[in-house]
Scaffold this motif. Structure first.
Motif, mmCIF file in Angstrom:
data_model
loop_
_atom_site.group_PDB
_atom_site.id
_atom_site.type_symbol
_atom_site.label_atom_id
_atom_site.label_comp_id
_atom_site.label_asym_id
_atom_site.label_seq_id
_atom_site.Cartn_x
_atom_site.Cartn_y
_atom_site.Cartn_z
ATOM 1 N N ARG A 126 0.883 -1.079 0.165
ATOM 2 C CA ARG A 126 -0.080 0.187 -0.062
ATOM 3 C C ARG A 126 0.979 1.209 -0.142
ATOM 4 N N HIS A 129 -2.255 -4.431 -6.452
ATOM 5 C CA HIS A 129 -3.124 -3.711 -6.397
ATOM 6 C C HIS A 129 -4.626 -3.883 -6.765
ATOM 7 N N LEU A 182 -7.119 -1.641 -4.814
ATOM 8 C CA LEU A 182 -6.411 -0.307 -4.498
ATOM 9 C C LEU A 182 -6.528 0.435 -6.262
ATOM 10 N N ILE A 190 -1.871 6.163 -4.427
ATOM 11 C CA ILE A 190 -1.042 5.732 -3.252
ATOM 12 C C ILE A 190 -0.164 7.012 -2.896
ATOM 13 N N GLU A 235 -0.412 -8.304 0.897
ATOM 14 C CA GLU A 235 -0.173 -6.852 1.491
ATOM 15 C C GLU A 235 1.378 -6.430 1.573
#
Length: 664
Positions: free
Chosen positions: A85, A205, A210, A215, A255
């Protein structure tokens, strides 16, 4: 990989609780370490420190960093794990290079989403020798648009999601601290960006839901800790790894990713003197074979951009000229900056730049190529292919397959004559250039002006699809000449110069290129309509040496009758040549040449020699008559061209004579 049926049966990697994001104290210590040891900026060091999963382990790794050899030096790197992230995939992924539409094409801002904004430029090395990159963007929207273009291409062409769902990312991504400078006066942001494009990071992502472009603007440490805490609670509630919900397991695997933080560059000399060049070299080494070859078009796009960057870095071209050559400027912007809006003028400038014999330019071109490619020889063929990548950016053609045909034909339209020393690219208009070329031809010395005219004319004839890689297959003898060989023949004769001039005029006026007669006037057919120059017409009119002027179906004038007779003579001489080869190919019982051991009748040989000798005596006389009337070609005009090497026959299924070359 995507589409592999075995992927679904691979045992998924077990899911374990994730480490908690580091406290501010640990992040601060790593930031200071990177600043002091590797000369990073505060912003670059902090971006890396925030992204690192375990700053204390990263500090230990910094004491003994990894060293990655690249042409010209060594990149210094720290191996660690990072939070997905806090890392961004390259919004200018090199894989999409051939699909980009540059401002020089005049398509930007028009048409569909793919041309709504101009593509991002190459990131540059940060000032002060810092091991960081700087990427200029118009706005946050510009970055989001570019990232979306990259994502769509990757998901369609290099999708890693199936593998990553089950295994996560197993090999490191390469990260460079990159500052995005906004031209709309918004503050700069610095974020670790995957130097190699990273299809994997894009897919990570996507699996996490995301949007990569958010970001750099959305790093909340408190929210991150709460997110990881909640994820770990859900994993713990499952009881055992094999009981973890599948979607939860995918998110947990995504992650974190292994990474190499690129934190320095040690040069061996001036071969690759800055961090930006070194990173490109490292990326090029990875993408020769793995994880998926870029392909020739993408490779050439990257190498061509590297050449322009190297020339600018060495102050051999100005920033403005670099933008013009790279296609960053629209035609209007180019003209306002003092350059030409004519794509044929830009074509000649690019071709000359890549083949310039000036030692400084030649060295810069060679360094840029060899620092990113294992190629050792910068042959004319390679140089023309790289030049074509830049030239093609001005072609307003959306169809991908047609663009690749044009790419192939353009590279083949630049003959080795254009790699010679004695010409330069100028901003002369087509009339002035043609007059200079006619003067050279009239003096029997086709030279600099004809070469420049040939470079410009190649663009006009190929882009309009009126000169392609071969003649019609149903015509005998079949004409397999490259477009460059036909254009080289054209530049040696007055009518050919007139034809090249007409190509430039008609391209500028947005109409099909028309045929001209030996006085330079547009030809008309029996109905009075202007005649469009087609592939077969140009090849028949400007035939290969030795084939004669070509057959006229119903000759009327003495010149046409003579032309037919000379064409028949040319065919007969070719037949004699083939007959001699057949004689020499006959083998005796011991495997040697039969003609060498057995010979031929003296009476026959004497008669043949007599006939041939009489022909030999006449040929110089005929040649002199032609020189007196038309001027002489250059002595080395038709030197053997090496452009046949590595012919990939991109479109063997396509007839050489396109029946309708984008014209009415």
């Amino acid at each position: 990989m995507n589409g592999d049926p075995t992927v679904e049966t691979v045992l998924p990697r077990p899911v374990t609780p994730l480490p908690q994001p580091a406290l501010a104290v640990a992040t601060r210590k790593l930031t200071d370490k990177l600043v002091e040891q590797f000369n990073m900026s505060e912003a670059g060091a902090q971006a890396f420190a925030l992204a690192v999963v375990d700053p204390s382990n990263a500090r230990k790794a910094a004491e003994n960093p990894e060293r990655l050899s690249v042409p010209g030096g060594v990149i210094v790197a720290i191996r660690t794990d990072v939070w997905s992230r806090y890392v961004m995939p390259d919004p200018r992924n090199p894989r999409i290079g051939p699909a980009r539409r540059h401002p020089v094409s005049d398509l930007v801002g028009r048409g569909g989403e793919s041309t709504r904004l101009r593509p991002l430029g190459e990131p540059k090395a940060a000032a002060g020798g810092r091991p960081e990159l700087v990427q200029r963007i118009q706005s946050q929207e510009h970055l989001a648009w570019a990232a979306q273009q990259a994502r769509e291409y990757i998901v369609s062409n290099n999708d890693w999601r199936s593998s990553i769902r089950h295994q996560g990312v197993m090999t490191e991504v390469w990260l460079a601290a990159t500052t995005f400078d906004h031209l709309d006066d918004n503050p700069s942001v610095t974020i670790p960006v995957t130097a190699e494009g990273s299809s994997r990071m894009t897919c990570v992502h996507d699996l996490l839901g995301l949007r990569s472009a958010d970001i750099p603007y959305d790093r909340d440490e408190r929210r991150m800790r709460a997110h990881i805490r909640k994820l770990n609670e859900e994993i713990a509630a499952a009881g055992s790894p094999d009981q973890v919900d599948k979607d939860l397991a995918v998110r947990a695997r995504c992650e974190t990713v292994p990474a190499l933080l690129l934190v320095g560059f040690e040069s061996h000399g001036d071969i690759a003197a800055d961090f930006g060049v070194a990173v490109k070299s490292l990326v090029a080494l990875r993408h020769v074979d793995y994880p998926k070859p870029w392909g020739a078009a993408t490779e050439n796009e990257a190498l061509a951009d590297a050449v322009i960057d190297e020339l600018q870095r060495r102050d051999l071209v100005t920033a403005g000229k670099a933008d013009w050559l790279s296609g960053v400027l629209t035609p209007e912007e180019a003209q306002a900056a003092g350059f030409s809006a004519d794509p044929t003028v830009r074509t000649a400038a690019i071709v000359r730049l890549f083949t310039d014999h000036d030692p400084r330019t030649h060295q810069a071109v060679r360094v840029a190529i060899t620092s990113q490619s294992t190629r050792k020889n910068t042959s004319p063929k390679l140089l023309f292919e790289l030049a074509t990548s830049l030239v093609l950016r001005s072609v307003p053609e959306e169809d991908a397959r047609l663009r690749e045909r044009i790419r192939k034909y353009l590279a083949e339209a630049f003959s080795n004559e254009l790699a010679k020393e004695d010409w330069e690219a100028t901003f002369r208009d087509s009339e002035e250039l043609a007059e200079a070329a006619l003067t050279e031809v009239g003096a029997g010395r086709p030279g600099p002006a004809t070469r420049e005219l040939a470079a410009r004319g190649a663009y006009a004839l190929v882009v309009r699809r009126q000169l392609q890689d071969r003649g019609p297959r149903d015509v005998e003898p079949e004409d397999r000449r490259k477009p460059g060989e036909v254009i080289n023949r054209m530049r040696s004769a007055a009518q050919g110069v007139y034809q090249l001039r007409q190509a430039l005029v008609d391209l500028r006026n947005g109409r099909p290129v028309r045929l001209v007669d030996d006085a330079g006037q547009v030809e008309r057919n029996a109905e009075g309509r202007e005649v469009v120059a087609r592939n077969a017409d140009l090849r028949n009119r400007f035939r290969a040496p030795g084939e004669g002027p070509g057959l006229v179906p119903a000759p009327e004038t003495p010149a046409e009758v003579l032309g037919n007779a000379l064409t028949a003579l040319g065919g007969s001489i070719r037949e004699v040549e083939m007959a001699v080869k057949k004689v020499e190919a006959v083998q005796a019982e011991d495997g040697t040449s039969a003609i060498d051991s057995l010979g031929a009748s003296k009476a026959d040989c004497d008669e043949w020699q007599k006939i041939l000798f009489e022909v030999f005596q006449k040929l110089p006389i005929w040649s002199n008559r032609s020189i007196q009337r038309h001027g002489a070609p250059a002595p080395d005009e038709f030197a053997v061209d090496d452009l046949d090497a590595d012919d990939d026959d991109l479109d063997d299924d396509v007839d050489g004579d396109d029946p309708d070359p984008d014209v009415e």
